[in-house]
Scaffold this active site. Structure first.
Site, PDB file in Angstrom:
ATOM      1  CG  HIS A  85      24.800 -15.514  27.117  1.00 36.58           C
ATOM      2  ND1 HIS A  85      23.648 -16.258  26.996  1.00 36.58           N
ATOM      3  CD2 HIS A  85      24.739 -14.574  26.146  1.00 36.58           C
ATOM      4  CE1 HIS A  85      22.927 -15.782  25.983  1.00 36.58           C
ATOM      5  NE2 HIS A  85      23.575 -14.762  25.450  1.00 36.58           N
ATOM      6  CD  GLU A 133      21.952 -10.927  25.684  1.00 35.78           C
ATOM      7  OE1 GLU A 133      22.007 -10.743  24.481  1.00 35.78           O
ATOM      8  OE2 GLU A 133      22.229 -12.029  26.216  1.00 35.78           O
TER       9      GLU A 133
HETATM   10  O1  G3P Z   1      24.020 -13.167  23.162  1.00 34.82           O
HETATM   11  C1  G3P Z   1      23.010 -12.602  22.407  1.00 34.82           C
HETATM   12  C2  G3P Z   1      21.725 -13.273  22.583  1.00 34.82           C
HETATM   13  O2  G3P Z   1      21.431 -13.793  23.823  1.00 34.82           O
HETATM   14  C3  G3P Z   1      20.564 -12.608  21.939  1.00 34.82           C
HETATM   15  O3  G3P Z   1      20.005 -13.585  21.154  1.00 34.82           O
HETATM   16  O4  G3P Z   1      18.813 -14.443  19.227  1.00 34.82           O
HETATM   17  O5  G3P Z   1      17.777 -12.676  20.650  1.00 34.82           O
HETATM   18  O6  G3P Z   1      19.684 -12.105  19.154  1.00 34.82           O
HETATM   19  P1  G3P Z   1      19.016 -13.173  19.977  1.00 34.82           P
END
Ligand code: G3P
Length: 214
Positions: A85, A133
């Site tokens: 992550h 991400e």
């Molecule tokens: O693991 C999911 C995360 O990194 C995304 O966070 O708060 O943007 O939904 P968020």
């Protein structure tokens, strides 16, 4: 769509969120799961919700004080684990080692990556899925599926050019059902999200809204 709710170390009640996820899961075609802190895995799994770890280390049984062993995570009731992550980054060799450790313990794997190039490298390691991400969008409420659609499409292309068996998820800033639908339209088979549920005043209502269009 697979919707994986990462609780990070937010000060929410993991059991309350797990019960909400489990309840909504019974009423949607989407697949829902929750990833609590390691110390909460067992109690969360006991709610019956699909339970994921946030991380496992590239280790075996032995002299590894303070590490997270994949077998212990599985014994606690986890079905799968995130690896690499953005908030728990690993060297490539350790991503590989963690994927192998998770496989050894029978855990499903999602390897996270920051961008499409890293997605290609992650897919080459043969996890069950990869998740793109962009770190700059995490926790902002600005959804990757709408703010940076190219990164999702390029991640899907990068993964399929390396290993078409690897599913692609996306995450960062996703907090509405429309964001999830947009992710699916870009080729993602699921989403990772955190603050939209874990920081909501009413996590159950937030989840209902999220899956409503699915
Ligand atoms: O693991 C999911 C995360 O990194 C995304 O966070 O708060 O943007 O939904 P968020």
């Amino acid at each position: 769509m697979f919707v994986l709710v990462n609780l990070k170390t937010y000060p929410c009640d993991p059991i309350e969120v797990a019960e909400a996820v489990s309840d909504v899961d019974d009423r949607t075609d989407a697949r829902l799961a929750v990833a609590p802190q390691a110390a909460h895995l067992e109690r969360v799994a006991e709610t019956g919700v699909e339970t994921w770890a946030q991380h496992v280390d590239p280790i075996d049984h032995g002299s590894n004080t303070g590490h997270t062993l994949a077998e212990s995570v599985a014994d606690a009731g986890a079905d799968g684990t995130l690896i690499n992550h953005s908030e728990q980054r690993l060297k490539l060799a350790d991503v590989d080692g963690s994927v192998r450790a998770a496989e050894r313990a029978g855990l499903e794997t999602v390897v996270c990556a920051n961008n499409p190039a890293q997605i290609g490298a992650a897919a080459a390691l043969g996890p069950d899925a990869v998740a793109v991400e962009p770190p700059e969008l995490i926790g902002t409420g600005t959804p990757v599926s709408q703010a940076d659609p190219d990164v999702v499409e390029d991640a899907v292309d990068a993964a399929s050019s390396v290993n078409s068996a690897v599913s692609v998820l996306c995450g960062a800033g996703i907090s509405t059902g429309d964001d999830i639908v947009a992710a699916g339209d870009l080729g993602a088979e699921g989403v990772l999200l955190a603050s939209g549920v874990a920081k909501a005043d009413d996590p159950a209502a937030a989840l209902e809204d999220l899956v409503e269009p699915l």
